[in-house]
Scaffold this active site. Structure first.
Site, PDB file in Angstrom:
ATOM      1  N   CYS A   3      55.979  -6.778  38.983  1.00 15.87           N
ATOM      2  CA  CYS A   3      55.794  -5.332  39.123  1.00 15.87           C
ATOM      3  C   CYS A   3      54.718  -4.858  38.150  1.00 15.87           C
ATOM      4  O   CYS A   3      54.732  -5.227  36.966  1.00 15.87           O
ATOM      5  CB  CYS A   3      57.113  -4.613  38.826  1.00 15.87           C
ATOM      6  SG  CYS A   3      56.940  -2.814  38.764  1.00 15.87           S
ATOM      7  N   GLU A  41      63.408 -10.304  33.344  1.00 17.18           N
ATOM      8  CA  GLU A  41      62.305  -9.477  32.838  1.00 17.18           C
ATOM      9  C   GLU A  41      62.139  -9.659  31.334  1.00 17.18           C
ATOM     10  O   GLU A  41      61.017  -9.736  30.816  1.00 17.18           O
ATOM     11  CB  GLU A  41      62.535  -8.000  33.167  1.00 17.18           C
ATOM     12  CG  GLU A  41      61.375  -7.121  32.713  1.00 17.18           C
ATOM     13  CD  GLU A  41      61.615  -5.647  32.926  1.00 17.18           C
ATOM     14  OE1 GLU A  41      61.078  -4.858  32.112  1.00 17.18           O
ATOM     15  OE2 GLU A  41      62.327  -5.266  33.879  1.00 17.18           O
TER      16      GLU A  41
END
Length: 316
Positions: free
Chosen positions: A103, A133
């Site tokens: 992202c 993440e």
């Protein structure tokens, strides 16, 4: 003759469901399959949702844990959560064709961490240990250059090498309210700490939490559609409980709904985490109609228009 169904008011939180980063990541896998043929390998779940993963598997994606499971002659996509630098380095060493679906908002956090490191600052990362993440962000810098803090208690006892050369960054899918408390503790203990110009928590995470805050006080029960390993979805359950709807829970899809749990409720809130498709919301509303006389009201707190571009390699 069956007894009449009890009435149930469904309050649909909006925004809900897919964010721009998730939509982009799914499109990347689909375009890669179209361009390179089946199969295309994907390192880790592209997003944290089994329905999405199974749909992509049916189209020709193969999900693996590590690169050593990817053949030399097939392309691989990196998940939306981001990967440590060692992963593309290894792919390059093997001459693998790879596409990075990280992202863009996560990539922004990576760049911030690198900038602080170059400036000689230790980076404090606010996030959940073991989340992909967090693993990816910590993996942008050498071992020991990033210190992980998960809550206020850890922030209060954090030891740093140099309080005057410190910066913080955050996982993008955290609770906005919890993060404010952690950041406040860091600023109080380390007044010279540098922070991001704009908060790292992504627009979609913040917007979905705000939408839940708008409906939770009006609900007897609230369901978040999402996966148990989805950080942003789990935070929505917590936000609902903190805003007065103690009866809040995560449900992966309608088949997992415990209708006994809903007994006595007349107003049900429904939302979906950023990696859950709208199809699953529709599915749950339809299931509610089988058990109740349902009326639906959508409560919209914000319009979203963010779109992220696809990688050039998949557009031409």
């Amino acid at each position: 003759m069956s007894p009449p169904k009890k009435p149930l008011k469904v309050l649909l939180a909006s925004p809900r469901g897919f964010c721009a980063g998730v939509d982009r990541a799914i499109q990347i896998v689909e375009r890669a399959i179209e361009r390179y043929g089946r199969p295309v390998y994907v390192r880790h779940e592209i997003v944290h949702n089994r329905y999405v993963v199974e749909n992509l598997e049916a189209k020709g994606a193969i999900f693996v844990d590590e690169l050593d499971e990817v053949p030399d002659d097939r392309p691989v996509v990196f998940s939306a959560h981001g990967v440590p630098k060692a992963v593309p380095a290894e792919a390059g060493r093997r001459n693998l064709l790879y596409v990075d679906a990280t992202c863009p908002l996560v990539s922004k956090v990576h760049r911030e961490a690198e900038r602080h490191h170059v400036s000689g600052r230790t980076v404090v990362l606010i996030g959940h240990a073991g989340h992909p993440e967090v693993v990816g962000t910590m993996g942008q810098l050498p071992a020991g250059a990033v210190l992980l803090v998960e809550d206020v208690a850890q922030a209060e006892v954090l030891e740093v090498p140099d309080p005057d050369n410190l910066a913080y960054a955050t996982q993008t899918t955290l609770s906005v309210d919890d993060t404010i408390g952690i950041v406040a503790a860091l600023h109080r203990r380390f007044p010279a700490i540098h922070g991001p110009k704009m908060e790292d928590i992504c627009y979609a995470t913040a917007n979905r939490q705000a939408a839940v805050k708008a409906i939770a006080p009006k609900c007897d029960a609230l369901v978040v559609i999402g996966a148990p390993n989805s950080s942003n979805s789990m935070r929505l359950v917590e936000v609902a409980a903190n805003c007065g709807c103690c009866k809040s829970r995560l449900v992966q899809r309608a088949a997992d709904m415990d209708w006994g749990w809903l007994a006595g409720a007349s107003r049900l809130g429904i939302t979906a985490g950023a990696s859950a498709p709208e199809t699953l919301v529709d599915e749950l509303v339809t299931a509610c109609r089988e058990h109740y006389d349902v009326t639906v009201e959508e409560v919209r707190t914000m319009e979203e228009s963010v779109v992220f571009k696809l990688p050039r390699a998949l557009v031409a």
